[in-house]
Motif scaffolding. Structure first.
Motif, PDB file in Angstrom:
ATOM      1  N   ILE A  99      23.291  36.008  -7.993  1.00  0.00           N
ATOM      2  CA  ILE A  99      25.670  37.068  -7.958  1.00  0.00           C
ATOM      3  C   ILE A  99      26.062  37.026  -9.434  1.00  0.00           C
ATOM      4  O   ILE A  99      26.402  36.439 -10.109  1.00  0.00           O
ATOM      5  CB  ILE A  99      26.194  36.613  -7.668  1.00  0.00           C
ATOM      6  CG1 ILE A  99      25.588  36.761  -5.853  1.00  0.00           C
ATOM      7  CG2 ILE A  99      27.636  37.452  -6.406  1.00  0.00           C
ATOM      8  CD1 ILE A  99      26.042  35.132  -4.690  1.00  0.00           C
ATOM      9  N   VAL A 100      26.217  38.393  -9.858  1.00  0.00           N
ATOM     10  CA  VAL A 100      27.317  39.503 -11.225  1.00  0.00           C
ATOM     11  C   VAL A 100      28.603  38.816 -10.402  1.00  0.00           C
ATOM     12  O   VAL A 100      29.311  40.050  -9.533  1.00  0.00           O
ATOM     13  CB  VAL A 100      26.670  40.102 -11.267  1.00  0.00           C
ATOM     14  CG1 VAL A 100      27.201  40.628 -12.538  1.00  0.00           C
ATOM     15  CG2 VAL A 100      25.154  40.490 -11.887  1.00  0.00           C
ATOM     16  N   PHE A 101      29.199  38.433 -10.618  1.00  0.00           N
ATOM     17  CA  PHE A 101      30.794  38.134 -10.624  1.00  0.00           C
ATOM     18  C   PHE A 101      31.812  38.940 -11.644  1.00  0.00           C
ATOM     19  O   PHE A 101      31.808  38.733 -13.143  1.00  0.00           O
ATOM     20  CB  PHE A 101      31.452  37.198 -10.575  1.00  0.00           C
ATOM     21  CG  PHE A 101      31.015  36.088  -9.253  1.00  0.00           C
ATOM     22  CD1 PHE A 101      31.497  35.898  -7.773  1.00  0.00           C
ATOM     23  CD2 PHE A 101      29.768  35.328  -9.351  1.00  0.00           C
ATOM     24  CE1 PHE A 101      31.066  35.333  -7.197  1.00  0.00           C
ATOM     25  CE2 PHE A 101      28.796  34.344  -8.304  1.00  0.00           C
ATOM     26  CZ  PHE A 101      29.489  34.875  -6.963  1.00  0.00           C
ATOM     27  N   LEU A 118      20.732  44.571  -8.014  1.00  0.00           N
ATOM     28  CA  LEU A 118      21.779  43.344  -7.817  1.00  0.00           C
ATOM     29  C   LEU A 118      22.796  42.783  -6.444  1.00  0.00           C
ATOM     30  O   LEU A 118      23.505  44.385  -6.388  1.00  0.00           O
ATOM     31  CB  LEU A 118      21.985  42.562  -9.164  1.00  0.00           C
ATOM     32  CG  LEU A 118      20.557  41.822  -9.770  1.00  0.00           C
ATOM     33  CD1 LEU A 118      21.309  42.194 -11.176  1.00  0.00           C
ATOM     34  CD2 LEU A 118      20.494  40.860 -10.090  1.00  0.00           C
ATOM     35  N   LYS A 119      23.528  42.028  -6.394  1.00  0.00           N
ATOM     36  CA  LYS A 119      25.047  42.267  -5.787  1.00  0.00           C
ATOM     37  C   LYS A 119      25.499  41.459  -6.616  1.00  0.00           C
ATOM     38  O   LYS A 119      25.947  40.708  -7.394  1.00  0.00           O
ATOM     39  CB  LYS A 119      24.710  40.517  -4.874  1.00  0.00           C
ATOM     40  CG  LYS A 119      25.878  40.953  -3.495  1.00  0.00           C
ATOM     41  CD  LYS A 119      25.760  38.932  -3.720  1.00  0.00           C
ATOM     42  CE  LYS A 119      25.333  39.563  -2.353  1.00  0.00           C
ATOM     43  NZ  LYS A 119      24.884  39.151  -1.474  1.00  0.00           N
ATOM     44  N   LEU A 120      27.034  42.341  -7.306  1.00  0.00           N
ATOM     45  CA  LEU A 120      28.489  42.653  -7.224  1.00  0.00           C
ATOM     46  C   LEU A 120      29.593  41.590  -6.682  1.00  0.00           C
ATOM     47  O   LEU A 120      29.596  42.378  -5.998  1.00  0.00           O
ATOM     48  CB  LEU A 120      28.294  43.780  -7.787  1.00  0.00           C
ATOM     49  CG  LEU A 120      30.170  43.959  -8.693  1.00  0.00           C
ATOM     50  CD1 LEU A 120      29.661  43.279 -10.322  1.00  0.00           C
ATOM     51  CD2 LEU A 120      30.386  45.701  -8.686  1.00  0.00           C
ATOM     52  N   MET A 121      30.368  40.918  -7.283  1.00  0.00           N
ATOM     53  CA  MET A 121      31.144  40.410  -6.733  1.00  0.00           C
ATOM     54  C   MET A 121      32.439  40.803  -7.298  1.00  0.00           C
ATOM     55  O   MET A 121      32.939  40.192  -7.984  1.00  0.00           O
ATOM     56  CB  MET A 121      31.445  39.206  -6.001  1.00  0.00           C
ATOM     57  CG  MET A 121      32.070  38.334  -4.729  1.00  0.00           C
ATOM     58  SD  MET A 121      31.907  39.611  -3.389  1.00  0.00           S
ATOM     59  CE  MET A 121      29.921  38.301  -3.286  1.00  0.00           C
ATOM     60  N   PRO A 122      33.355  41.685  -7.009  1.00  0.00           N
ATOM     61  CA  PRO A 122      34.445  41.570  -7.106  1.00  0.00           C
ATOM     62  C   PRO A 122      35.748  40.758  -6.582  1.00  0.00           C
ATOM     63  O   PRO A 122      35.997  41.271  -5.539  1.00  0.00           O
ATOM     64  CB  PRO A 122      34.804  43.299  -7.001  1.00  0.00           C
ATOM     65  CG  PRO A 122      33.662  44.089  -6.432  1.00  0.00           C
ATOM     66  CD  PRO A 122      32.863  42.954  -6.262  1.00  0.00           C
ATOM     67  N   LEU A 123      35.851  39.940  -7.565  1.00  0.00           N
ATOM     68  CA  LEU A 123      36.262  38.790  -7.005  1.00  0.00           C
ATOM     69  C   LEU A 123      38.397  39.514  -6.494  1.00  0.00           C
ATOM     70  O   LEU A 123      39.121  38.872  -5.317  1.00  0.00           O
ATOM     71  CB  LEU A 123      37.006  38.021  -7.816  1.00  0.00           C
ATOM     72  CG  LEU A 123      35.946  37.229  -8.252  1.00  0.00           C
ATOM     73  CD1 LEU A 123      35.657  35.994  -9.397  1.00  0.00           C
ATOM     74  CD2 LEU A 123      35.079  36.022  -6.502  1.00  0.00           C
ATOM     75  N   MET A 124      38.570  40.336  -6.943  1.00  0.00           N
ATOM     76  CA  MET A 124      40.065  40.611  -6.658  1.00  0.00           C
ATOM     77  C   MET A 124      40.180  41.542  -5.684  1.00  0.00           C
ATOM     78  O   MET A 124      41.066  41.462  -5.049  1.00  0.00           O
ATOM     79  CB  MET A 124      40.392  41.313  -8.312  1.00  0.00           C
ATOM     80  CG  MET A 124      41.105  40.454  -9.034  1.00  0.00           C
ATOM     81  SD  MET A 124      42.131  38.918  -9.035  1.00  0.00           S
ATOM     82  CE  MET A 124      41.630  37.930 -10.190  1.00  0.00           C
ATOM     83  N   ASN A 125      38.790  41.926  -5.070  1.00  0.00           N
ATOM     84  CA  ASN A 125      39.135  42.667  -4.188  1.00  0.00           C
ATOM     85  C   ASN A 125      38.522  42.407  -2.601  1.00  0.00           C
ATOM     86  O   ASN A 125      39.047  41.832  -1.802  1.00  0.00           O
ATOM     87  CB  ASN A 125      37.504  43.850  -3.973  1.00  0.00           C
ATOM     88  CG  ASN A 125      38.457  44.993  -5.149  1.00  0.00           C
ATOM     89  OD1 ASN A 125      39.444  44.751  -5.770  1.00  0.00           O
ATOM     90  ND2 ASN A 125      36.696  45.565  -5.647  1.00  0.00           N
ATOM     91  N   ARG A 126      39.148  40.817  -2.745  1.00  0.00           N
ATOM     92  CA  ARG A 126      38.891  39.899  -1.938  1.00  0.00           C
ATOM     93  C   ARG A 126      39.661  39.608  -1.164  1.00  0.00           C
ATOM     94  O   ARG A 126      41.131  38.621  -1.403  1.00  0.00           O
ATOM     95  CB  ARG A 126      37.776  38.488  -1.676  1.00  0.00           C
ATOM     96  CG  ARG A 126      35.936  38.557  -2.430  1.00  0.00           C
ATOM     97  CD  ARG A 126      35.325  37.220  -2.874  1.00  0.00           C
ATOM     98  NE  ARG A 126      36.011  36.458  -2.093  1.00  0.00           N
ATOM     99  CZ  ARG A 126      34.612  35.842  -1.057  1.00  0.00           C
ATOM    100  NH1 ARG A 126      34.281  37.025  -1.434  1.00  0.00           N
ATOM    101  NH2 ARG A 126      35.338  35.111  -0.467  1.00  0.00           N
ATOM    102  N   ASN A 127      40.172  39.592   0.091  1.00  0.00           N
ATOM    103  CA  ASN A 127      41.091  38.970   0.981  1.00  0.00           C
ATOM    104  C   ASN A 127      41.605  37.375   0.818  1.00  0.00           C
ATOM    105  O   ASN A 127      42.791  37.384   0.309  1.00  0.00           O
ATOM    106  CB  ASN A 127      40.890  38.814   2.837  1.00  0.00           C
ATOM    107  CG  ASN A 127      41.223  40.375   2.976  1.00  0.00           C
ATOM    108  OD1 ASN A 127      41.611  40.920   1.797  1.00  0.00           O
ATOM    109  ND2 ASN A 127      40.144  40.448   3.758  1.00  0.00           N
ATOM    110  N   ASP A 128      40.196  36.354   0.508  1.00  0.00           N
ATOM    111  CA  ASP A 128      40.624  35.463   0.247  1.00  0.00           C
ATOM    112  C   ASP A 128      41.871  34.929  -1.505  1.00  0.00           C
ATOM    113  O   ASP A 128      42.694  34.079  -1.988  1.00  0.00           O
ATOM    114  CB  ASP A 128      39.943  34.078   0.408  1.00  0.00           C
ATOM    115  CG  ASP A 128      38.824  34.693  -0.269  1.00  0.00           C
ATOM    116  OD1 ASP A 128      38.663  35.526  -1.223  1.00  0.00           O
ATOM    117  OD2 ASP A 128      37.494  33.800  -0.391  1.00  0.00           O
ATOM    118  N   VAL A 129      41.192  36.126  -2.166  1.00  0.00           N
ATOM    119  CA  VAL A 129      41.559  35.471  -3.598  1.00  0.00           C
ATOM    120  C   VAL A 129      43.036  36.080  -3.767  1.00  0.00           C
ATOM    121  O   VAL A 129      43.921  35.797  -4.705  1.00  0.00           O
ATOM    122  CB  VAL A 129      40.508  36.425  -5.258  1.00  0.00           C
ATOM    123  CG1 VAL A 129      41.238  36.121  -6.492  1.00  0.00           C
ATOM    124  CG2 VAL A 129      39.338  35.064  -4.910  1.00  0.00           C
TER     125      VAL A 129
END
Length: 297
Positions: A99-101, A118-129
């Motif tokens: 996973i690419v964060f 690959l899977k990209l995980m934009p952290l600032m788009n997550r509700n919890d973050v």
């Protein structure tokens, strides 16, 4: 059977130091750091290596800086003078489960990661973050308001535009400090929620009718909503704090011509509370990796 997760942290700012500490305390996590060679402080369980030394074939996660990459794939390396470029060739060497964060997903990064399958995980788009980050964001906004005004927040007339995750927290806390809070939105449910909270709500298209008495305007909407007409009605002491992502939702040029102080205040969690912001990121990333592991079983 316990599986060790191999994480590579490439670049990053002060938030990432706390994030790395949280990784160091976790069990079954192997950490390699790239772009931290200027740091005198060591991290237990973390190994500093050069970019070329990474064994990419064994990585389960790659963590890039909050801004992601530029248009050529280069990343920010606050604690190093060495340039690091994330190329298609490099991404193609990563295992397909890796996973690419990053904080945000730039055009180059989205395209390159997709092509590498690959899977990209934009952290600032997550509700919890976003919800966690709203806490230091609000504290930073209050700090900016105090530093840039000569009146108290108590009894001040404060307009908050947008009642999303950040807007809700901002409106609530300024109301708790005794401000007279007005909330502008296009969403009927948000307007109803604002009224339930004891705030004055209005449709955002009617903003010019409210700015003449405004002391502080806080925008969270990532579209041009604080326009020339709205700014024209403001008093000279009015402060605009724009929290929306680039390019913001304020006509900054016209505000300057009118002599209105307008501040585009981005990345407040990393500025006012890097320790807390880093802990949030570390916790969420470890949670995601644990969920991925459970999904594989």
């Amino acid at each position: 059977m316990t599986t060790t997760k191999n994480i590579a942290v490439l670049g990053g700012d002060a938030r990432y130091l706390e994030m790395i500490r949280s990784f160091s305390k976790a069990e079954n996590v192997n950490i390699e750091l790239v772009g931290f060679d200027q740091l005198k402080e060591g991290f237990t369980g973390a190994k500093q290596v050069d970019f070329e030394e990474l064994d990419v074939s064994k990585l389960d996660a790659v963590i890039l800086p909050i801004p992601g990459t530029d248009d050529e794939g280069y990343i920010d390396t606050v604690f190093s003078d060495k340039q690091i470029q994330i190329t298609m060739k490099w991404l193609n060497q990563l295992p397909k489960h890796c996973i690419v964060f990053s904080g945000i997903a730039t055009g180059y990064l989205k395209d390159a990661v997709k092509k590498a399958d690959l899977k990209l995980m934009p952290l600032m788009n997550r509700n919890d973050v976003a919800i966690y980050n709203s806490i230091p964001t609000v504290e930073g906004t209050i700090m900016i308001a105090i530093q840039n005004t000569d009146f108290t927040i108590h009894s001040a007339k404060v307009i908050v535009l947008g009642l999303g995750r950040v807007g809700m927290s901002v409106a609530s806390k300024f109301h708790a400090l005794g401000a007279k809070v007005y909330v502008g939105s296009r969403n009927k449910a948000d307007l109803a929620r604002a009224t339930e909270m004891g705030l004055t709500s209005f449709h955002i298209d009617h903003l010019p009718a409210y700015t003449s008495e405004c002391d502080i305007l806080i925008n969270t909407v990532p579209a041009l909503v604080v326009n020339e007409e709205s700014i024209q009605q403001m008093k000279s002491h009015t402060l605009i704090i724009d929290l929306a992502s680039k390019p913001g939702g304020t006509d900054f040029d016209f505000a300057e011509k009118r002599g209105i102080k307008a501040l585009h205040s981005l990345g407040l969690p990393g500025i006012v509370a890097p320790k807390t912001a880093g802990e949030i990121l570390g916790s969420v990333i470890l949670q995601i990796l644990e969920e991925e592991k459970l999904g594989e079983e």
